[in-house]
Motif scaffolding. Structure first.
Motif, PDB file in Angstrom:
ATOM      1  N   VAL A  19      -5.496  13.023  -6.672  1.00 12.98           N
ATOM      2  CA  VAL A  19      -4.171  13.627  -6.710  1.00 12.98           C
ATOM      3  C   VAL A  19      -3.628  13.578  -5.281  1.00 12.98           C
ATOM      4  CG1 VAL A  19      -2.811  15.686  -7.203  1.00 12.98           C
ATOM      5  CG2 VAL A  19      -4.784  15.127  -8.634  1.00 12.98           C
ATOM      6  N   ILE A  20      -2.445  13.003  -5.119  1.00  7.70           N
ATOM      7  CA  ILE A  20      -1.902  12.733  -3.798  1.00  7.70           C
ATOM      8  C   ILE A  20      -1.169  13.959  -3.242  1.00  7.70           C
ATOM      9  CG2 ILE A  20      -0.243  11.294  -2.543  1.00  7.70           C
ATOM     10  CD1 ILE A  20      -2.907   9.927  -3.385  1.00  7.70           C
ATOM     11  N   ARG A  21      -1.539  14.320  -2.008  1.00  6.63           N
ATOM     12  CA  ARG A  21      -0.904  15.433  -1.295  1.00  6.63           C
ATOM     13  C   ARG A  21      -0.421  14.943   0.062  1.00  6.63           C
ATOM     14  NH1 ARG A  21      -3.163  19.380   0.623  1.00  6.63           N
ATOM     15  NH2 ARG A  21      -5.265  18.552   0.905  1.00  6.63           N
ATOM     16  N   ALA A  22       0.730  15.396   0.472  1.00  6.16           N
ATOM     17  CA  ALA A  22       1.307  14.977   1.751  1.00  6.16           C
ATOM     18  C   ALA A  22       0.349  15.271   2.897  1.00  6.16           C
ATOM     19  CB  ALA A  22       2.634  15.684   1.989  1.00  6.16           C
ATOM     20  N   GLY A  23       0.066  14.249   3.705  1.00  2.00           N
ATOM     21  CA  GLY A  23      -0.745  14.424   4.898  1.00  2.00           C
ATOM     22  C   GLY A  23      -2.243  14.483   4.668  1.00  2.00           C
ATOM     23  N   ALA A  24      -2.694  14.265   3.439  1.00  2.00           N
ATOM     24  CA  ALA A  24      -4.121  14.392   3.138  1.00  2.00           C
ATOM     25  C   ALA A  24      -4.869  13.113   3.507  1.00  2.00           C
ATOM     26  CB  ALA A  24      -4.324  14.712   1.661  1.00  2.00           C
ATOM     27  N   ASN A  25      -6.162  13.305   3.838  1.00  2.00           N
ATOM     28  CA  ASN A  25      -7.065  12.211   4.191  1.00  2.00           C
ATOM     29  C   ASN A  25      -8.087  12.087   3.061  1.00  2.00           C
ATOM     30  OD1 ASN A  25      -9.052  10.518   5.279  1.00  2.00           O
ATOM     31  ND2 ASN A  25      -8.804  11.325   7.350  1.00  2.00           N
ATOM     32  N   TYR A  26      -8.148  10.901   2.427  1.00  2.00           N
ATOM     33  CA  TYR A  26      -9.002  10.704   1.260  1.00  2.00           C
ATOM     34  C   TYR A  26     -10.353  10.066   1.604  1.00  2.00           C
ATOM     35  CZ  TYR A  26      -5.160  12.544  -1.291  1.00  2.00           C
ATOM     36  OH  TYR A  26      -4.194  13.416  -1.752  1.00  2.00           O
ATOM     37  N   GLY A  27     -10.630   9.949   2.912  1.00  2.00           N
ATOM     38  CA  GLY A  27     -12.006   9.781   3.340  1.00  2.00           C
ATOM     39  C   GLY A  27     -12.517   8.405   3.684  1.00  2.00           C
ATOM     40  N   GLY A  74       2.377   7.812  17.925  1.00  2.00           N
ATOM     41  CA  GLY A  74       1.283   6.934  17.530  1.00  2.00           C
ATOM     42  C   GLY A  74       1.084   6.808  16.034  1.00  2.00           C
ATOM     43  N   TRP A  75       1.876   7.500  15.211  1.00  2.00           N
ATOM     44  CA  TRP A  75       1.732   7.447  13.750  1.00  2.00           C
ATOM     45  C   TRP A  75       2.834   6.561  13.155  1.00  2.00           C
ATOM     46  CZ3 TRP A  75      -1.737   9.906  10.384  1.00  2.00           C
ATOM     47  CH2 TRP A  75      -2.645  10.787  10.979  1.00  2.00           C
ATOM     48  N   LYS A  76       2.469   5.807  12.121  1.00  2.00           N
ATOM     49  CA  LYS A  76       3.469   5.106  11.328  1.00  2.00           C
ATOM     50  C   LYS A  76       4.209   6.149  10.482  1.00  2.00           C
ATOM     51  CE  LYS A  76       2.473   0.661  12.166  1.00  2.00           C
ATOM     52  NZ  LYS A  76       3.428  -0.218  12.888  1.00  2.00           N
ATOM     53  N   PRO A  77       5.531   6.278  10.641  1.00  2.00           N
ATOM     54  CA  PRO A  77       6.237   7.367   9.958  1.00  2.00           C
ATOM     55  C   PRO A  77       6.305   7.208   8.444  1.00  2.00           C
ATOM     56  CG  PRO A  77       7.793   5.899  11.027  1.00  2.00           C
ATOM     57  CD  PRO A  77       6.429   5.474  11.482  1.00  2.00           C
ATOM     58  N   GLU A  78       6.091   5.979   7.936  1.00  2.00           N
ATOM     59  CA  GLU A  78       6.129   5.761   6.487  1.00  2.00           C
ATOM     60  C   GLU A  78       4.886   6.306   5.785  1.00  2.00           C
ATOM     61  OE1 GLU A  78       8.181   2.351   8.640  1.00  2.00           O
ATOM     62  OE2 GLU A  78       6.223   3.327   8.759  1.00  2.00           O
ATOM     63  N   LYS A  79       3.820   6.556   6.539  1.00  2.00           N
ATOM     64  CA  LYS A  79       2.561   7.011   5.932  1.00  2.00           C
ATOM     65  C   LYS A  79       2.726   8.398   5.311  1.00  2.00           C
ATOM     66  CE  LYS A  79      -1.382   6.233   8.256  1.00  2.00           C
ATOM     67  NZ  LYS A  79      -2.188   5.137   7.687  1.00  2.00           N
ATOM     68  N   SER A  93      14.498   3.450   4.048  1.00  2.00           N
ATOM     69  CA  SER A  93      14.462   4.315   5.228  1.00  2.00           C
ATOM     70  C   SER A  93      13.387   5.382   5.064  1.00  2.00           C
ATOM     71  CB  SER A  93      15.827   4.958   5.463  1.00  2.00           C
ATOM     72  OG  SER A  93      16.208   5.754   4.346  1.00  2.00           O
ATOM     73  N   VAL A  94      13.045   6.031   6.163  1.00  2.00           N
ATOM     74  CA  VAL A  94      11.944   7.001   6.173  1.00  2.00           C
ATOM     75  C   VAL A  94      12.471   8.403   5.918  1.00  2.00           C
ATOM     76  CG1 VAL A  94      10.082   8.008   7.548  1.00  2.00           C
ATOM     77  CG2 VAL A  94      10.606   5.564   7.756  1.00  2.00           C
ATOM     78  N   PRO A  95      11.953   9.111   4.925  1.00  2.00           N
ATOM     79  CA  PRO A  95      12.371  10.496   4.708  1.00  2.00           C
ATOM     80  C   PRO A  95      11.981  11.359   5.914  1.00  2.00           C
ATOM     81  CG  PRO A  95      11.222   9.627   2.776  1.00  2.00           C
ATOM     82  CD  PRO A  95      11.015   8.641   3.876  1.00  2.00           C
ATOM     83  N   PRO A  96      12.876  12.220   6.380  1.00  2.00           N
ATOM     84  CA  PRO A  96      12.556  13.029   7.564  1.00  2.00           C
ATOM     85  C   PRO A  96      11.440  14.031   7.344  1.00  2.00           C
ATOM     86  CG  PRO A  96      14.649  13.715   6.585  1.00  2.00           C
ATOM     87  CD  PRO A  96      14.240  12.453   5.891  1.00  2.00           C
ATOM     88  N   ASP A  97      11.107  14.337   6.065  1.00  2.00           N
ATOM     89  CA  ASP A  97      10.036  15.293   5.799  1.00  2.00           C
ATOM     90  C   ASP A  97       8.686  14.620   5.537  1.00  2.00           C
ATOM     91  OD1 ASP A  97      10.847  14.220   3.377  1.00  2.00           O
ATOM     92  OD2 ASP A  97      10.689  16.111   2.257  1.00  2.00           O
ATOM     93  N   ASN A  98       8.559  13.318   5.794  1.00  2.00           N
ATOM     94  CA  ASN A  98       7.232  12.694   5.742  1.00  2.00           C
ATOM     95  C   ASN A  98       6.313  13.402   6.733  1.00  2.00           C
ATOM     96  OD1 ASN A  98       7.848  10.853   3.768  1.00  2.00           O
ATOM     97  ND2 ASN A  98       7.465   9.036   5.017  1.00  2.00           N
ATOM     98  N   PRO A  99       5.014  13.505   6.420  1.00  2.00           N
ATOM     99  CA  PRO A  99       4.142  14.396   7.197  1.00  2.00           C
ATOM    100  C   PRO A  99       3.974  14.045   8.671  1.00  2.00           C
ATOM    101  CG  PRO A  99       2.868  13.075   5.634  1.00  2.00           C
ATOM    102  CD  PRO A  99       4.303  12.906   5.280  1.00  2.00           C
ATOM    103  N   TRP A 100       4.119  12.761   9.032  1.00  2.00           N
ATOM    104  CA  TRP A 100       3.856  12.399  10.426  1.00  2.00           C
ATOM    105  C   TRP A 100       5.091  11.869  11.144  1.00  2.00           C
ATOM    106  CZ3 TRP A 100      -0.163  10.532   6.895  1.00  2.00           C
ATOM    107  CH2 TRP A 100      -1.254  11.408   6.834  1.00  2.00           C
ATOM    108  N   VAL A 101       6.268  12.134  10.589  1.00  2.00           N
ATOM    109  CA  VAL A 101       7.501  11.778  11.301  1.00  2.00           C
ATOM    110  C   VAL A 101       7.547  12.549  12.625  1.00  2.00           C
ATOM    111  CG1 VAL A 101      10.013  12.036  11.287  1.00  2.00           C
ATOM    112  CG2 VAL A 101       8.851  11.123   9.281  1.00  2.00           C
ATOM    113  N   GLY A 102       7.790  11.816  13.707  1.00  2.00           N
ATOM    114  CA  GLY A 102       7.874  12.450  15.018  1.00  2.00           C
ATOM    115  C   GLY A 102       6.552  12.619  15.723  1.00  2.00           C
ATOM    116  N   HIS A 103       5.439  12.236  15.064  1.00  2.00           N
ATOM    117  CA  HIS A 103       4.125  12.319  15.696  1.00  2.00           C
ATOM    118  C   HIS A 103       3.855  11.013  16.437  1.00  2.00           C
ATOM    119  CE1 HIS A 103       2.318  15.931  13.503  1.00  2.00           C
ATOM    120  NE2 HIS A 103       3.570  15.838  13.069  1.00  2.00           N
TER     121      HIS A 103
END
Length: 374
Positions: free
Chosen positions: A245-253, A205-210, A193-203
């Protein structure tokens, strides 16, 4: 081939490994011990609480090994069907943090068909030599007819969240798409299941698992024991392999920024190497070493490696040690160059020794220990 020739070849291989030992490195002479041979492109190794090991072979076989590394001749049944085409197949194996109580393991693999495949996660109970109650808890969407850049590393963080590294499937633009899992780090609860604090939950057009986006092909992921941060590495195109180093919601380019070049012509890709709002890697390799497998060292046998990052190299055919100062890479050592061939996975065992898998038709499980000193 007659049995006597097979035995002769194995003996020659063992003699060759032994005659080269120990191998020099900056801090320790390294002793290599081949624990298992004859593996078909082994991909991942995991240690169980009772001392046994689990090992995946890319063609779709899950093996059990005893504490000495001897292969159980009976493979584990109930493994999901895999698409073993190109870079596809069975990838990572990961025991649940409470495996001793629940016997759950997780497998990542290429599922679907050669015409439409994607990276999946299945969860099942290990019962002797069988998987029971197997359930697919994640499927990368959309699927693709590509046969490469699956990613496939699994990891639990300190809070018990499950992470999966994904590649862009060789379709560059997918790594920047909000409604596409490709080119991301995925974050799930242990049941999928998807954690509710994932960065794009509720956005919309976004996959909530990202959890992140902008990755090319991540085949290494490890938890920093000092900070609890997740580190990954990924393949670049003709140079530009990265450690991040992985950060929630970051774009690695990727593919907007990269240190790599187009294959063959060596032309620039995207908009250069930097862009506002996009992360910079902690380490870049130009030319590529083709990193695979990753582990932070903790243990007594290699005490002077404490907290260092160990990375295997496929193209580079070596073991890389990165010295860290916090989140900064301050030094690099290249070890075992050409000694074993393509190194696919790197693990630190409960004994503090280092275990390597080689990506070959006749793959090996090799233990690395400090050589005895006179």
């Amino acid at each position: 081939m007659p049995l006597r020739f097979i035995l002769a070849a194995l003996l020659l291989g063992l003699a060759g490994l032994a005659s080269a030992n120990p191998y020099p490195s900056q801090l320790y002479p390294l002793q290599l011990t081949a624990l298992a041979r004859g593996l078909n492109h082994p991909w991942s190794l995991a240690f169980l609480p009772d001392g046994r090991m689990l090992l995946t072979e890319r063609a779709g076989r899950l093996r059990l090994l005893d504490a000495q590394g001897r292969i159980d001749p009976q493979a584990v049944s109930g493994v999901p069907a895999v698409v073993a085409v190109g870079q596809g197949g069975l990838f990572d194996v990961l025991p649940h943090p409470r495996f001793a109580d629940n016997h759950l393991i997780y497998l990542s693999y290429a599922g679907g068909t050669p015409e439409a495949s994607s990276t999946e996660i299945a969860r099942a109970q290990l019962d002797g030599h069988a998987l029971r109650d197997l359930k697919v808890i994640f499927r990368q969407l959309p699927r693709s007819d590509s046969d490469h850049h699956y990613g496939g590393r699994l990891l639990f963080d300190r809070a018990g969240k499950l992470y999966l590294s994904l590649g862009d499937r060789g379709e560059d633009a997918r790594a920047q798409r909000h409604n596409d899992h490709a080119g991301s780090v995925i974050r799930l609860n242990d049941d999928g299941s998807v954690p509710p604090d994932n960065p794009w939950v509720g956005h919309s057009g976004w996959k909530p698992e990202k959890f992140t986006l902008g990755h090319r092909n991540q085949q290494g992921m490890a938890l920093n024991p000092r900070s609890g941060a997740i580190w990954t590495h990924e393949h670049g195109p003709q140079g530009g392999d990265e450690v991040n180093v992985i950060r929630a919601g970051a774009n690695y380019g990727w593919p907007v920024i990269t240190y790599g070049k187009t294959y063959g012509l060596g032309l620039p890709i995207g908009e250069g190497t930097h862009k506002a709002g996009m992360e910079q890697p902690r380490k870049v390799w130009v030319p590529s070493i083709a990193p695979s497998g990753m582990a932070f060292y903790q243990g007594k046998p290699f005490a002077h490696w404490q907290g260092d990052l160990l990375i295997g190299a496929l193209k580079g055919e070596m073991l890389v040690r990165l010295k860290l100062d916090g989140d900064k890479v301050v030094a690099e050592e290249r070890m075992l160059k050409g000694a074993l061939g393509r190194i696919r996975d790197v693990r630190v065992g409960p004994d503090g020794l280092v275990y390597l898998l080689t990506d070959e038709d006749d793959g090996q499980l090799v233990r690395v220990s400090p050589a005895p000193t006179r």
